[in-house]
Design a protein around this motif. Structure first.
Motif, PDB file in Angstrom:
ATOM      1  N   GLU A 254       0.834  -1.087  -0.243  1.00  0.00           N
ATOM      2  CA  GLU A 254      -0.227   0.145  -0.147  1.00  0.00           C
ATOM      3  C   GLU A 254       1.019   1.283  -0.180  1.00  0.00           C
ATOM      4  OE1 GLU A 254      -3.065   2.287   3.319  1.00  0.00           O
ATOM      5  OE2 GLU A 254      -2.909  -0.410   3.115  1.00  0.00           O
ATOM      6  N   GLU A 255       1.936   1.257   1.308  1.00  0.00           N
ATOM      7  CA  GLU A 255       2.519   2.270   0.732  1.00  0.00           C
ATOM      8  C   GLU A 255       3.662   2.512  -0.218  1.00  0.00           C
ATOM      9  OE1 GLU A 255       3.361   4.458   3.354  1.00  0.00           O
ATOM     10  OE2 GLU A 255       2.178   3.482   5.006  1.00  0.00           O
ATOM     11  N   ALA A 256       3.519   1.618  -0.951  1.00  0.00           N
ATOM     12  CA  ALA A 256       4.532   2.156  -1.936  1.00  0.00           C
ATOM     13  C   ALA A 256       4.095   2.579  -3.632  1.00  0.00           C
ATOM     14  CB  ALA A 256       5.409   0.562  -2.702  1.00  0.00           C
ATOM     15  N   SER A 257       2.849   1.841  -3.132  1.00  0.00           N
ATOM     16  CA  SER A 257       1.767   2.583  -4.723  1.00  0.00           C
ATOM     17  C   SER A 257       1.174   3.802  -4.435  1.00  0.00           C
ATOM     18  CB  SER A 257       0.692   1.883  -4.209  1.00  0.00           C
ATOM     19  OG  SER A 257      -0.305   1.332  -3.502  1.00  0.00           O
ATOM     20  N   SER A 261       2.158   7.075  -6.914  1.00  0.00           N
ATOM     21  CA  SER A 261       1.220   8.616  -7.035  1.00  0.00           C
ATOM     22  C   SER A 261       1.837   9.853  -6.469  1.00  0.00           C
ATOM     23  CB  SER A 261       0.101   8.144  -6.165  1.00  0.00           C
ATOM     24  OG  SER A 261      -0.476   6.608  -6.149  1.00  0.00           O
ATOM     25  N   LYS A 262       2.570   9.596  -5.689  1.00  0.00           N
ATOM     26  CA  LYS A 262       2.359  10.767  -5.008  1.00  0.00           C
ATOM     27  C   LYS A 262       3.704  11.017  -5.988  1.00  0.00           C
ATOM     28  CE  LYS A 262       2.151  10.601  -0.207  1.00  0.00           C
ATOM     29  NZ  LYS A 262       3.269   9.958   1.079  1.00  0.00           N
ATOM     30  N   LEU A 263       4.461  10.210  -6.546  1.00  0.00           N
ATOM     31  CA  LEU A 263       5.770  10.752  -7.493  1.00  0.00           C
ATOM     32  C   LEU A 263       5.347  10.958  -8.891  1.00  0.00           C
ATOM     33  CD1 LEU A 263       8.382   7.917  -7.431  1.00  0.00           C
ATOM     34  CD2 LEU A 263       8.639  10.427  -6.797  1.00  0.00           C
ATOM     35  N   ALA A 264       3.989   9.970  -9.223  1.00  0.00           N
ATOM     36  CA  ALA A 264       3.268  10.810 -10.427  1.00  0.00           C
ATOM     37  C   ALA A 264       2.244  12.113 -10.628  1.00  0.00           C
ATOM     38  CB  ALA A 264       2.336   9.438 -11.062  1.00  0.00           C
ATOM     39  N   ALA A 265       1.996  12.723  -9.361  1.00  0.00           N
ATOM     40  CA  ALA A 265       1.649  13.828  -9.021  1.00  0.00           C
ATOM     41  C   ALA A 265       2.218  15.058  -9.091  1.00  0.00           C
ATOM     42  CB  ALA A 265       0.784  13.836  -7.758  1.00  0.00           C
ATOM     43  N   ILE A 266       4.242  14.498  -9.103  1.00  0.00           N
ATOM     44  CA  ILE A 266       5.497  15.567  -9.075  1.00  0.00           C
ATOM     45  C   ILE A 266       5.248  15.665 -10.238  1.00  0.00           C
ATOM     46  CG2 ILE A 266       7.460  16.345  -8.162  1.00  0.00           C
ATOM     47  CD1 ILE A 266       6.662  14.616  -5.212  1.00  0.00           C
ATOM     48  N   SER A 267       5.601  14.133 -11.036  1.00  0.00           N
ATOM     49  CA  SER A 267       6.076  14.627 -12.213  1.00  0.00           C
ATOM     50  C   SER A 267       4.852  15.552 -12.717  1.00  0.00           C
ATOM     51  CB  SER A 267       6.147  13.562 -12.910  1.00  0.00           C
ATOM     52  OG  SER A 267       5.138  12.160 -12.535  1.00  0.00           O
TER      53      SER A 267
END
Ligand code: ATP
Ligand code: MG
Length: 278
Positions: A254-257, A261-267
């Motif tokens: 769960e934490e990995a996903s 998602s956070k990384l995807a939001a930043i990019s």
């Protein structure tokens, strides 16, 4: 293998079609609950309703624990409410809570009303813990003994508790006020003399987490200490539950996903379209 699978599947369908309970149970209960759940997902609702009448609440609970919780609602809606309540009562409390959190509030309330008081109270307590804390992922099925018991007495007790315990690998030692004072592994129990006292053998330096601890921190501790389970305490050191390593694997996923998602939001933010300097 594949051919064996198809044979089992054909036998199960045959049993269902001819309403042969014994044949169905013999074939279906041979399978691991994970595989039973895959079959459940593929069947039509009316066939599943037939199956509920063939299985005990405990057997259905094992299947439900292996269904994707995001998609579990229809299963509990199609069951008779009293049966569904019994299924929840038979589940590990942590899994019951995870699933109830996916259902509508009214439905949860009605299941809890039907359930017997003891099971309902345990589940209600767990529903209060904040998401992603140790309390929200712990289970209350753990084994405890008193420090003054002999090894023999502890083993007899362990045998009676074993069928419903989440793990029997660790037995926790509590004092009169239910405060955690020690831990002893199954290996330690087995290699000790029957007449010895628990207090002679137990490990008094117990690594634990507090009930409000973040689940990510709990995962880190399980990884670092290599225990198969960690005890969860309240602010007065009362033992409230345990978190087992299989639940930690779910947390890590769960934490990995979440991180992904956070990384995807930043990019996204950095993409040329949104960039004022582009
Ligand atoms: P070993 O690794 O020595 O073979 P083991 O296989 O019996 O031991 P482990 O799971 O490796 O068991 O646990 C090692 C020891 O840690 C056991 O003696 C057990 O009683 C103790 N232990 C278990 N849980 C805790 C805990 N939360 N805090 C401290 N000690 C614990
Ligand atoms: Mg070990």
């Amino acid at each position: 293998d594949d051919q064996e699978r198809q044979e089992v599947w054909a036998n199960i369908q045959d049993a269902l079609l001819n309403d042969h309970i014994d044949q169905f149970r013999a074939e279906f209960l041979e399978l691991h609950p994970y595989d039973q759940a895959r079959i459940f997902e593929d069947l039509e609702g009316d066939i599943r309703m037939q199956i509920y009448t063939y299985l005990s609440p405990e057997e259905v609970a094992d299947v439900m624990e292996h269904i994707d919780y995001d998609e579990i609602e229809p299963f509990f809606t199609e069951m008779a409410p009293t049966f569904a309540a019994q299924v929840f009562a038979e589940m590990s409390t942590d899994d019951a809570v995870d699933i109830l959190n996916e259902l509508e509030k009214d439905k949860v309330a009605s299941f809890l009303t039907i359930m017997d008081d003891e099971a309902a109270d345990e589940i209600k307590d767990l529903l209060h813990y904040e998401e992603k804390t140790a309390g929200s992922i712990m289970t209350t099925e753990f084994v405890v003994v008193k420090a003054g018991m002999t090894i023999k007495e502890a083993m007899v007790h362990l045998r009676t508790e074993a069928p419903d315990a989440e793990t029997i690998y660790y037995t926790y030692v509590i004092d009169e006020d239910k405060r955690l004072v020690g831990v002893i592994s199954l290996r330690d129990l087995i290699i000790s003399e029957e007449g010895w006292l628990i207090s002679d053998v137990m490990n008094e330096r117990v690594v634990s987490v507090s009930v409000g601890e973040d689940q990510e921190e709990v995962a880190r501790m399980v990884r670092d200490y290599d225990f198969l389970a960690l005890p969860v305490l309240d602010f007065q050191d009362h033992l409230l539950g345990i978190i087992t390593v299989d639940d930690i694997m779910d947390v890590m996923e769960e934490e990995a996903s979440d991180d992904y998602s956070k990384l995807a939001a930043i990019s996204d933010v950095d993409s040329p379209d949104d960039n004022a300097f582009a």
